[in-house]
Scaffold this active site. Structure first.
Site, mmCIF file in Angstrom:
data_model
loop_
_atom_site.group_PDB
_atom_site.id
_atom_site.type_symbol
_atom_site.label_atom_id
_atom_site.label_comp_id
_atom_site.label_asym_id
_atom_site.label_seq_id
_atom_site.Cartn_x
_atom_site.Cartn_y
_atom_site.Cartn_z
ATOM 1 C CG ASP A 1 -9.353 0.229 -4.202
ATOM 2 O OD1 ASP A 1 -8.349 0.956 -4.280
ATOM 3 O OD2 ASP A 1 -9.284 -1.015 -4.222
ATOM 4 N NE ARG B 1 -0.768 5.007 -7.743
ATOM 5 C CZ ARG B 1 -1.913 4.646 -7.186
ATOM 6 N NH1 ARG B 1 -1.968 4.314 -5.922
ATOM 7 N NH2 ARG B 1 -2.999 4.593 -7.888
ATOM 8 C CD1 TRP C 1 -0.818 -3.048 3.714
ATOM 9 C CD2 TRP C 1 -1.723 -3.419 5.704
ATOM 10 N NE1 TRP C 1 0.088 -2.650 4.658
ATOM 11 C CE2 TRP C 1 -0.442 -2.881 5.898
ATOM 12 C CE3 TRP C 1 -2.488 -3.752 6.824
ATOM 13 C CZ2 TRP C 1 0.097 -2.659 7.164
ATOM 14 C CZ3 TRP C 1 -1.955 -3.540 8.079
ATOM 15 C CH2 TRP C 1 -0.667 -2.987 8.238
ATOM 16 C CG ASP C 2 -2.546 -1.051 -2.727
ATOM 17 O OD1 ASP C 2 -1.516 -1.605 -3.156
ATOM 18 O OD2 ASP C 2 -3.523 -0.754 -3.436
ATOM 19 C CG ASP D 1 -3.116 -2.995 -10.082
ATOM 20 O OD1 ASP D 1 -3.947 -3.437 -9.273
ATOM 21 O OD2 ASP D 1 -2.349 -2.049 -9.825
HETATM 22 C C1 GLA Z 1 -3.050 -0.295 -6.502
HETATM 23 C C2 GLA Z 1 -3.949 -1.508 -6.409
HETATM 24 C C3 GLA Z 1 -5.272 -1.240 -7.054
HETATM 25 C C4 GLA Z 1 -5.916 -0.033 -6.393
HETATM 26 C C5 GLA Z 1 -4.983 1.150 -6.480
HETATM 27 C C6 GLA Z 1 -5.528 2.324 -5.693
HETATM 28 O O1 GLA Z 1 -2.640 -0.079 -7.787
HETATM 29 O O2 GLA Z 1 -3.345 -2.632 -6.981
HETATM 30 O O3 GLA Z 1 -6.111 -2.357 -6.959
HETATM 31 O O4 GLA Z 1 -6.222 -0.352 -5.059
HETATM 32 O O5 GLA Z 1 -3.700 0.833 -5.962
HETATM 33 O O6 GLA Z 1 -4.700 3.416 -5.749
#
Ligand code: GLA
Length: 726
Positions: free
Chosen positions: A367, A444, A478-479, A549
């Site tokens: 991640d 963030r 992909w975030d 999350d």
């Molecule tokens: C988001 C995602 C998490 C993780 C974090 C990493 O919050 O939902 O699962 O990937 O970013 O910064």
């Protein structure tokens, strides 16, 4: 043929097998919606053409309908702004002379097999045999704007999709101020509105309220579909429940700011519109240009909210999800995020991989934290090259070693973001989303990258492509970890600035299209701080989305129940974590309802836990098809009952059933009878654990006495039944 035009009565009948949708071309070319509901054989129904112009203030045209017709009271199919219909409008176009009166009338239509794609946008799909499409061309004679209403009926599914094309046939520039994907007039306002609200880590709570006079509804103004409201609403009969009653569901295939509104008018009728949020949207349409709205999926079920959901689930699994993992089993994964956060390196992750392999996990997902100088969330988004301190030999030897251990390998990106502390920002500060002269807000600790710009997309894609082409990568997460404020692009001229948010989303689709086209074998999981972009448009690109999350199994029950109103189990990323509230057993039972994986430090398991985890993984394999492609029955909802929750997956042929019950509050055990759903009442089912055989009728109508079987706060239990000959 699923769509029939009755020439004599000038009506269209759109037959989905479960519902009928009937339109009429009325006097003056007004297009009216006569009916949407349970399937009927007739294509012409009388008495519904108009609603009486029973208010003297309702505008009318004395040439039409003997002067008794008003666009303000008639069931107008696609309500336009300013020409006599005072209700919420689906379309509003500012003309070259500055007014925005819009009046569209029927001009022509065509019916054909199959389904068209939508330019530059994701949409559901079908073969020629599976669907029929109707395009009704309407025209505003004064401004020469052409508005084409596109309907596709998916044969025998209960599903109808709608979208709209707007073409400027004039010689002057016009501005689209509203262009909704659907407009649906209902003759009554006796419905409850269901929507899915939430926030980060508490997504998609079910909210239900009776309609009232005036405008009500839900919207996102966040630039993405958002955690706060999902682009899904349902209108259901006041007495509708999981198993009974009229339920209409509407889901927008769009990832940007949206609006879903219902207006109940003075006639006690209601109009629902859903589409791009007009707040923050205007589109300049030059002569001969065409604008395409996103698509909306419309489902009707006469058999309650549960069946409405199942229609969506079957439909999305077949007509939205694409690629290799549409049918291929997805690997069980372990994700490094909750296990290590930013504190990752090659050694630690290789230890994860070895420990994961030992218990049967099939993929390691690395991640956040592998790139640039990223040790926390303040830096490096935009610098998609490996962090040499954490991976001294680079990515390739590390990834090769993961594969040698026998695991697939997944990686994390957040392509549409840029950290102020990044090489990319230092080099191109103009590339972040901002308004000249204003300091953009942080979210963030990061800015948003202006992917409405092709040059910006090329830069980010080149970086991603370099990583993906040099390595064997099996999965990509992909975030997208903030909403879009200061929404503007420095490159757009002033009269196009309000196109930015939509252009941003089109830019995202372009990037995702590049990814899925060049790397069709990569399993792609979408994410936005969990489920902040959990919408059908994203599902067109990624067959699964990280649901939330929040990995607490008890909180997940509400999140998964809410999500399941329209999204199938196959698309919900669900992991077992170290969240302390429940046992691993309960966490695994809840995570099995989804794309299963782990999110914890797998190196720390003791022997007993290893055996237990191997058991979860065996269950994942055993029940995979049943859960991913079976029918979901929400038996006891966390929104209805505080102490127990239950759900079932029933295979399409009704030969297998998996029932899961979670106890939320372990009070003194009551006489607890659970009635199952969706079985074949004439068949017999064997409980795998006890060997007992029951008739489907008994399990559904008498029920099972499960007192004493799922006790203890946060305990859970599964029952697996298979059909047997008696
Ligand atoms: C988001 C995602 C998490 C993780 C974090 C990493 O919050 O939902 O699962 O990937 O970013 O910064």
């Amino acid at each position: 043929m699923a769509i029939i035009f009755d020439e004599k009565n000038k009506t269209f009948n759109l037959d989905t097998g479960i519902s009928s949708y009937i339109l009429k071309i009325y006097d003056g070319g007004y297009l009216l919606n006569l009916y949407y509901g349970k399937k009927i054989p007739e294509s012409c129904i009388s008495g519904f053409d108009t609603r009486p112009r029973n208010a003297s203030f309702a505008p009318y045209d004395k040439e039409i309908g003997n002067g008794d017709f008003s666009p303000d009271s008639a069931p107008i199919e696609y309500g336009a702004d300013g020409a006599g219909d005072f209700r919420i409008s689906a379309i509003k176009i500012k003309n070259s002379n500055g007014d925005s009166v819009t009046d569209i009338r029927y001009k022509s239509h065509k019916i054909y097999k199959g389904k068209p794609t939508i330019k530059d946008m994701p949409a559901t799909f079908a073969t020629e045999d599976e669907a029929t499409t109707l395009e009704i061309t309407t025209i505003d004679e004064v401004t020469s704007m052409e508005v084409v209403l596109v309907y596709t009926v998916f044969e025998n599914t209960g599903v109808l999709t709608k979208s709209v094309k707007i073409k400027n046939n004039s010689s002057k520039v016009a501005f689209i101020e509203r262009a909704f994907s659907i407009c649906n007039d209902f003759p009554t306002m006796k419905y409850d509105l269901i929507s899915l609200y939430g926030r980060h880590a508490f997504e998609r709570d079910i909210e239900r309220r009776p309609l009232a006079h005036g405008v009500q509804g839900v919207e996102s103004n966040c630039g993405i579909s958002s955690h706060r409201q999902n682009p899904f609403v349902a209108l259901v009969a006041p007495n509708a429940d999981e198993d009974h009653g009229d339920a209409y569901g509407f889901n927008l295939v769009y990832s940007g700011s949206f609006s879903a509104l219902v207006e109940c008018d003075y006639n006690n009728s209601s109009r629902l519109i859903m589409g791009i949020n007009p707040n923050g949207f205007t589109w300049k349409l030059s002569p001969n240009e065409t604008f395409y709205t996103p698509e909306a999926v419309c489902v009707y079920s006469p058999d309650g909210i549960g069946e409405m959901s199942r229609i969506f689930h079957r439909f999305y699994n077949k007509h939205l999800i694409r690629g290799r993992y549409k049918t291929e089993k997805r690997p069980v994964l372990v994700n490094s995020w909750e296990a290590a956060y930013f504190d990752i390196n090659s050694e630690k992750l290789l230890d994860f991989a070895r420990a994961a392999k030992e218990i049967g996990i099939e993929m390691l997902v690395m991640d956040d934290g592998w790139f640039g100088r990223r040790n926390d969330d303040t830096t490096s988004l935009g610098d998609w090259y490996v962090n040499k301190q954490k991976f001294p030999d680079g990515l390739t030897p590390f990834i090769d070693q993961v594969h040698e251990i026998g695991l697939k390998f997944g990686i994390w990106f957040e392509p549409e973001m840029i950290s102020p502390d990044s090489d990319l920002f230092r080099e191109h500060p103009d590339m972040c989303v901002h308004v000249d002269g204003r300091e953009p807000k942080l979210g963030r600790n990061q800015y948003v990258l202006d992917v409405s710009r092709a040059d910006v997309r090329d830069i980010v894609w080149a970086q991603m492509d370099a990583v993906l082409s040099a390595n064997k990568i099996d999965y990509l997460k992909w975030d997208f970890n903030r909403y879009i404020s200061d929404a503007s692009s420095v490159q757009l001229p002033p009269d196009q600035k309000k196109e930015f948010l939509h252009r941003f989303i089109l830019g995202t689709y372009d990037l995702m299209d590049r990814l899925t086209t060049k790397y069709p074998d990569i399993l792609f999981e979408n994410c936005s701080g969990g489920g902040g972009r959990f919408d059908p448009a994203m599902l067109y690109y990624s067959p699964q989305i990280w649901t939330s999350d929040n990995t607490d199994a008890i909180a997940r029950l509400s999140i998964q129940f809410g999500t399941s109103l329209c999204y199938p189990a196959s698309v919900m990323g669900a992991h077992v974590s170290d969240h302390p509230r429940t046992s691993y057993g309960t966490k695994a039972d809840v995570a099995l309802w989804g794309s299963f994986g782990y999110e914890l430090d797998i190196r720390k398991l003791n022997e007993e836990q290893k055996t237990e985890f191997k058991g979860h993984i065996a269950q994942f394999h055993k029940y995979y098809d049943l859960i991913h492609y079976g029918d979901l029955y929400r038996v006891i909802s966390p929104f209805e009952r505080g102490d127990k929750v239950a759900w079932e997956f029933v295979s399409q042929d009704k030969s297998q059933v998996l029932l899961t019950v979670v106890c939320i509050e372990g009070k003194v055990p009551e006489n607890f009878i659970l009635k199952m759903k969706g079985l074949d009442e004439n068949a017999y089912y064997k409980d795998e654990e006890s060997g007992e055989i029951y008739s489907g009728a008994q399990l559904m109508y008498v029920g099972m006495n499960i007192s004493y079987q799922v006790n203890g706060t946060y305990g859970s239990k599964k029952w697996y039944f298979t059909k047997v000959d008696k």
